[in-house]
Design an enzyme around this catalytic site. Sequence first.
Site, PDB file in Angstrom:
ATOM      1  N   ARG A 163       0.815  -1.220   0.000  1.00 18.61           N
ATOM      2  CA  ARG A 163       0.000   0.000   0.000  1.00 18.61           C
ATOM      3  C   ARG A 163       0.850   1.273   0.000  1.00 18.61           C
ATOM      4  NH1 ARG A 163      -3.012  -3.732  -0.598  1.00 18.61           N
ATOM      5  NH2 ARG A 163      -5.161  -3.924   0.146  1.00 18.61           N
ATOM      6  N   SER A 237     -10.849  -0.991   3.094  1.00 14.12           N
ATOM      7  CA  SER A 237     -10.066  -1.182   4.323  1.00 14.12           C
ATOM      8  C   SER A 237      -9.661   0.186   4.855  1.00 14.12           C
ATOM      9  CB  SER A 237      -8.775  -1.956   4.041  1.00 14.12           C
ATOM     10  OG  SER A 237      -9.049  -3.259   3.615  1.00 14.12           O
ATOM     11  N   GLU A 342      -4.868   3.376   6.265  1.00 15.79           N
ATOM     12  CA  GLU A 342      -4.373   3.395   4.888  1.00 15.79           C
ATOM     13  C   GLU A 342      -5.105   4.463   4.082  1.00 15.79           C
ATOM     14  OE1 GLU A 342      -5.068   0.987   1.766  1.00 15.79           O
ATOM     15  OE2 GLU A 342      -6.883   0.005   2.427  1.00 15.79           O
TER      16      GLU A 342
HETATM   17  N1  EPU Z   1     -10.720 -11.121   9.856  1.00 17.20           N
HETATM   18  C1  EPU Z   1     -11.399 -11.213  11.041  1.00 17.20           C
HETATM   19  N2  EPU Z   1     -12.427 -10.354  11.276  1.00 17.20           N
HETATM   20  C2  EPU Z   1     -12.793  -9.406  10.378  1.00 17.20           C
HETATM   21  C3  EPU Z   1     -12.082  -9.294   9.172  1.00 17.20           C
HETATM   22  C4  EPU Z   1     -11.031 -10.159   8.929  1.00 17.20           C
HETATM   23  O1  EPU Z   1     -11.115 -12.056  11.874  1.00 17.20           O
HETATM   24  O2  EPU Z   1     -13.747  -8.691  10.664  1.00 17.20           O
HETATM   25  C5  EPU Z   1      -9.652 -12.092   9.553  1.00 17.20           C
HETATM   26  C6  EPU Z   1     -10.142 -13.072   8.482  1.00 17.20           C
HETATM   27  O3  EPU Z   1     -10.792 -14.146   9.047  1.00 17.20           O
HETATM   28  C7  EPU Z   1      -8.862 -13.487   7.834  1.00 17.20           C
HETATM   29  C8  EPU Z   1      -7.998 -12.258   7.950  1.00 17.20           C
HETATM   30  O4  EPU Z   1      -8.559 -11.455   8.959  1.00 17.20           O
HETATM   31  O5  EPU Z   1      -8.239 -14.513   8.545  1.00 17.20           O
HETATM   32  C9  EPU Z   1      -7.868 -11.492   6.645  1.00 17.20           C
HETATM   33  O6  EPU Z   1      -9.136 -11.029   6.228  1.00 17.20           O
HETATM   34  P1  EPU Z   1      -9.483 -10.723   4.687  1.00 17.20           P
HETATM   35  O7  EPU Z   1      -9.081 -11.863   3.828  1.00 17.20           O
HETATM   36  O8  EPU Z   1     -10.880 -10.243   4.632  1.00 17.20           O
HETATM   37  O9  EPU Z   1      -8.483  -9.588   4.264  1.00 17.20           O
HETATM   38  P2  EPU Z   1      -7.947  -8.276   4.999  1.00 17.20           P
HETATM   39  O10 EPU Z   1      -6.544  -8.511   5.409  1.00 17.20           O
HETATM   40  O11 EPU Z   1      -8.913  -7.833   6.043  1.00 17.20           O
HETATM   41  C10 EPU Z   1      -6.937  -7.331   2.766  1.00 17.20           C
HETATM   42  C11 EPU Z   1      -6.913  -6.011   2.052  1.00 17.20           C
HETATM   43  C12 EPU Z   1      -8.211  -5.791   1.279  1.00 17.20           C
HETATM   44  C13 EPU Z   1      -8.373  -6.938   0.293  1.00 17.20           C
HETATM   45  C14 EPU Z   1      -8.384  -8.252   1.069  1.00 17.20           C
HETATM   46  C15 EPU Z   1      -8.455  -9.452   0.172  1.00 17.20           C
HETATM   47  C16 EPU Z   1      -5.511  -4.558   3.408  1.00 17.20           C
HETATM   48  C17 EPU Z   1      -5.458  -3.390   4.323  1.00 17.20           C
HETATM   49  N3  EPU Z   1      -6.722  -4.941   2.999  1.00 17.20           N
HETATM   50  O12 EPU Z   1      -7.955  -7.244   3.763  1.00 17.20           O
HETATM   51  O13 EPU Z   1      -8.086  -4.577   0.552  1.00 17.20           O
HETATM   52  O14 EPU Z   1      -9.568  -6.805  -0.451  1.00 17.20           O
HETATM   53  O15 EPU Z   1      -7.171  -8.361   1.849  1.00 17.20           O
HETATM   54  O16 EPU Z   1      -7.240  -9.634  -0.466  1.00 17.20           O
HETATM   55  O17 EPU Z   1      -4.467  -5.104   3.049  1.00 17.20           O
HETATM   56  C18 EPU Z   1      -8.574  -2.252   0.618  1.00 17.20           C
HETATM   57  O18 EPU Z   1      -7.355  -2.062   0.625  1.00 17.20           O
HETATM   58  O19 EPU Z   1      -9.393  -1.293   0.624  1.00 17.20           O
HETATM   59  C19 EPU Z   1      -9.076  -3.613   0.644  1.00 17.20           C
HETATM   60  C20 EPU Z   1     -10.374  -3.875   0.737  1.00 17.20           C
END
Ligand code: EPU
Length: 346
Positions: A163, A237, A342
């Site tokens: 990012r 995010s 971010e």
């Molecule tokens: N999780 C939780 N609770 C929640 C949300 C997530 O426990 O409420 C856990 C999930 O179970 C999982 C882990 O966190 O084990 C990761 O969650 P997720 O796959 O939803 O991805 P994220 O890390 O929350 C990132 C990006 C997103 C992108 C997704 C999918 C960042 C800051 N965000 O989210 O990007 O869509 O991965 O690849 O890196 C964005 O940047 O605006 C964005 C949406």
Amino acid sequence: MKTNVNLRLYNSFGFDTIAKQFAEINQTSDLQTLIQSGALQKHKTLILSGGNNVLFQKDVFDGLVVYINTKGIEILLEDGNEIIVRAQAGVDWPDFVRFCVDKGWHGIENLAHIPGKVGAAPVQNIGAYGMELKDSFLRCEAMDLTTGETKVFTKKDCRFGYRESVFKNELKGQYVIISVEFLLKKNALLNLEYGNIKAYLEQNGIENPTLQQLHDSICAIRDAKLPDVKQIGSAGSFFKNPVIERTQFEALQKEYPTMPHYDEPNGKVKVPAGWLIEHSGPSTGSGTASWKGWRNEHVGVYEKQALVLVHYGGGKGQDIVELAQRIQDSVEAKFGIKISPEVNFV
Ligand code: EPU
């Protein structure tokens, strides 16, 4: 140039901030003319693309908003397995991904359905489902906001990180991206490794997905987790996933064995901020409440993804600023981890 324009439709949080001055750029030459008129020196300036990653903290932006709305996609090279395609900054990102997928070109399919425009994508090196923009980025052209001259930035020049890019850091406020070139492939392996892609495909009886099926699956996975900004304001995010020292992670893991984590190449560990937020909460007597799904009248934490802060309407940017601070404080108090936004605060 227009005056006193409400930016509600230009920021995905949907806040009613008024821009004192507003200029829409439909062609690159309009931008050059604007720069050479000296307008950017006279006013505090904000370059606005899709407005999907900004938080307006105030009711008035006392300066000039330059809204980039240039269009056009050109194929520069089609050679064997390789395609070079150029998109203007104002092209809608999800439309561009769909255009490439329809042609059968690989390289950006996992970035499907990310709201925003092409010109903003390199600024924060957008990423999702195991893919980042930098993986297929070739070069971009950007305009110097002082001179109106254009400059080509190679991938190396952009200094992409998680990012991050040079445009958010060393060169912040100095250039505006006007077009981006991508190097795509006609034949390539699909990246199905991240998180719940495989589970989704299995549930839907898709064994060997085509490029199109993968694209559509990612759209469906995102739709199930992230709010539609046309209905509920958000900026995707809100925080970055923090990277912590392994020793700190190991200590935390003893106490919280279910904490998800990803190993980083440098030996450190990335922890999902969404999980940390879900497992902390506003201080109430019992101390057991979670932030996930928490809301007041105007703003809250999205019920399906705790990393997403939402605006239900009628609120102000300041409501999100305060909520974000409370969340940061409670995550730090519980886990000793600092999480940082971010989203760009304006
Ligand atoms: N999780 C939780 N609770 C929640 C949300 C997530 O426990 O409420 C856990 C999930 O179970 C999982 C882990 O966190 O084990 C990761 O969650 P997720 O796959 O939803 O991805 P994220 O890390 O929350 C990132 C990006 C997103 C992108 C997704 C999918 C960042 C800051 N965000 O989210 O990007 O869509 O991965 O690849 O890196 C964005 O940047 O605006 C964005 C949406």
